[in-house]
Enzyme design. Structure first.
Site, short mmCIF file in Angstrom:
data_model
loop_
_atom_site.label_atom_id
_atom_site.label_comp_id
_atom_site.label_asym_id
_atom_site.label_seq_id
_atom_site.Cartn_x
_atom_site.Cartn_y
_atom_site.Cartn_z
N HIS A 33 0.53 49.42 22.51
CA HIS A 33 0.61 48.78 21.03
C HIS A 33 -0.45 48.57 20.35
O HIS A 33 -1.55 48.78 20.77
CB HIS A 33 1.59 47.69 21.36
CG HIS A 33 0.71 46.80 22.24
ND1 HIS A 33 -0.15 45.81 21.69
CD2 HIS A 33 1.11 46.12 23.54
CE1 HIS A 33 -0.63 44.80 22.60
NE2 HIS A 33 0.06 45.13 23.77
N CYS B 232 -0.82 45.64 29.21
CA CYS B 232 -0.59 46.33 28.27
C CYS B 232 -1.78 47.44 27.78
O CYS B 232 -2.98 46.84 28.06
CB CYS B 232 0.06 45.82 26.93
SG CYS B 232 1.75 45.19 27.35
#
Length: 202
Positions: free
Chosen positions: A157, A173
């Site tokens: 992301h 992440c």
């Protein structure tokens, strides 16, 4: 009168020192460790101008994987998109901090522009100040785009903290600058194979 001035000067000095220490505690550099998430912070274009070593570039890359495959090399802080002819498109990334790095083989199962953010309970336990939900937007720590990794809670992301690219500060992440994740988003379809590696191949 002199004594009063002395105490006044001493009080001013103490307030200034406290303000300085609090600012220092909030400042971040790769050697200082985890800056924490900063919901609501909106980076400017200058913040997203990365050091040249983390900027998107085409590199020679030897692999047997098919063009279009994503390979994340956590130890290098790079994400590669395999290209034909022994090359790859390389992006600088932020990766998981110690204890939050992982490896495996997954696929992109979903894509989302300006994703909402619901921090998991474990993250809220570590950072109690975080909101329980935050709608997508420029101040959202998920950034401009998200590519969801298999059935895991992890994503590739964007970020509202571009200064953390090249560091290990996330909860597992992989983060890119908003311009880079937007570029990646346009190139990568759902179903793309993603290989996450923690250390170099031997």
């Amino acid at each position: 009168m002199t004594l009063l001035r002395f105490f006044l000067a001493l009080q001013i000095a103490m307030v200034a020192a406290l303000a300085s220490s609090q600012a220092g505690a909030q400042a971040w550099s790769p050697t200082r460790g985890d800056p924490g998430d900063q919901p609501g912070h909106v980076p400017n274009a200058g913040d997203e101008q990365l050091d040249p070593r983390w900027q998107k570039t085409v590199v020679f890359y030897r692999t047997n994987e098919a063009p279009g495959t994503i390979i994340v090399q956590s130890h290098e802080r790079y994400l590669y998109v395999v290209q034909p002819g022994g090359r790859a498109l390389r992006y600088g990334i932020g990766v998981g901090r110690d204890g939050f790095r992982w490896q495996g083989l997954v696929t992109i199962t979903r894509k989302q522009e300006w994703p909402d953010w619901t921090p998991p309970a474990e993250m809220i336990e570590r950072q109690p100040y975080l909101p329980r939900f935050m709608a997508g937007g420029p101040g959202n720590p998920m950034g401009a785009r998200a590519l969801y990794l298999g059935t895991t809670v992890y994503r590739i992301h964007g970020t509202n903290q571009p200064q953390t690219i090249g560091s290990a500060v996330s909860s597992g992440c992989f983060r890119l600058t908003n311009p880079d994740v937007s570029d990646l988003y346009e190139r990568i379809p759902v179903g793309t194979k993603v290989i996450i590696r923690q250390r170099p191949e031997v």
